[in-house]
Scaffold this active site. Sequence first.
Site, PDB file in Angstrom:
ATOM      1  N   ASP A 117       0.863  -1.154   0.038  1.00 47.50           N
ATOM      2  CA  ASP A 117       0.270   0.094   0.126  1.00 47.50           C
ATOM      3  C   ASP A 117       0.964   1.252   0.054  1.00 47.50           C
ATOM      4  O   ASP A 117       2.056   1.189   0.244  1.00 47.50           O
ATOM      5  CB  ASP A 117      -0.997   0.119   1.217  1.00 47.50           C
ATOM      6  CG  ASP A 117      -0.356  -0.091   2.508  1.00 47.50           C
ATOM      7  OD1 ASP A 117       0.765  -0.768   2.594  1.00 47.50           O
ATOM      8  OD2 ASP A 117      -0.683   0.547   3.427  1.00 47.50           O
ATOM      9  N   GLU A 143       0.072  -1.515   5.452  1.00 50.32           N
ATOM     10  CA  GLU A 143       0.970  -1.377   6.392  1.00 50.32           C
ATOM     11  C   GLU A 143       1.057   0.099   6.874  1.00 50.32           C
ATOM     12  O   GLU A 143       1.279   0.254   8.103  1.00 50.32           O
ATOM     13  CB  GLU A 143       2.485  -1.631   5.809  1.00 50.32           C
ATOM     14  CG  GLU A 143       3.621  -1.534   6.659  1.00 50.32           C
ATOM     15  CD  GLU A 143       4.184  -0.252   6.728  1.00 50.32           C
ATOM     16  OE1 GLU A 143       4.829  -0.009   7.977  1.00 50.32           O
ATOM     17  OE2 GLU A 143       3.768   0.741   6.010  1.00 50.32           O
TER      18      GLU A 143
END
Length: 374
Positions: A81, A143
């Site tokens: 991400d 994350e």
Amino acid sequence: MIQTERLIRTFCRLVSFDSPSYGERKICDCLKETLQQLGLTVTEDSAAEKIGGTAGNLYAVLPATAGMETLPPLLFSAHMDTVEPSRGKQAIVHSDGTITSGGDTVLGADDCAALAAILEALSVIRENQLPHRTIEVLFSAAEETYCTGIGAFDFNRIQAKEAYILDMSGPVGGAAIQAPTILSFRITVHGRASHAGFIPEAGIHAIGTAASAIHSLKNGWLDEQTTRNIGTISGGSQTNIVPETCVVTGEIRSFSHASAMAAWEETQTAFRSAALQTGAEVELAYTIHVHAYHTPENHPVVKRFETACRKQGISSFLRSTMGGSDNNPLSQHGIVGIVLATAMNNTHSCTEYTSADELRRISAITTELMCSEV
């Protein structure tokens, strides 16, 4: 052996995917297909269902080559991400090798540089038939939201006891061996509303109570390893009403988990004491997002990294970071790791950039680590 043009193409392709936290489906599919083409066995877990995202964590394994089977496996980790603003981002390669976004989004080198470096290292190993130990790869979802994705991962699947997490800014050659516990809190002060013009004495001023508590607390650095910050304050309804409610949020970080908890206890005490003085009531809530870790400088995971840098003619240096990463939860599950600087600069901003040379350097180090015999 690093194919720089291929590496840049891979990086630019990964950047082109919209992959905000909880929305990594397209980049996940690309990574899954690429890892399979490189000969790894790949599985995606059910984290998406657990965290409300579109993609789970990718876990992949490349078995050791003949003669390397007795060496313990190593884990290489990165996240899929990117932070916002990231929609529609694209990588622009400049003539001097610098790579930026168009200026209206982040670039996404955090953490596409890491994804590209790991894929390039695996490509180099495959096309040159390099001997290597068992390699495990973990590409996590979400994350950036305090390691939410990896928090839903089944760590029993990982065989490695040592890990390299590619996810830090700064010159390649740097590595973090220490990171903090990160604790966020929310405190609600309940006072009593009354008309501020006619009967202010009948009210209990929730904002004033909160202000008194905050004034009694030290913020910023509490000691050499701990910080506290009051981040937001909200409350009240009208200018002529004694405010009935005030909500305060903040954060504590410390390289010592015990010190983080002590700072939270001090915070609670300050608000309870202020409430006792005014007759208010308080609700106190907190969340520990990640736990602190410290990897010894003489640990093999560190020494192997320093050797890899030396072989590539890259200066290595160790540091602490006040940022969290997937290494925090990994360490909580008995996996000793360090976080490598990974060709990313000015992260979490629209001025983020990387360079072809730095991408090549981190790819070369990653290849050395995968093929290390120590």
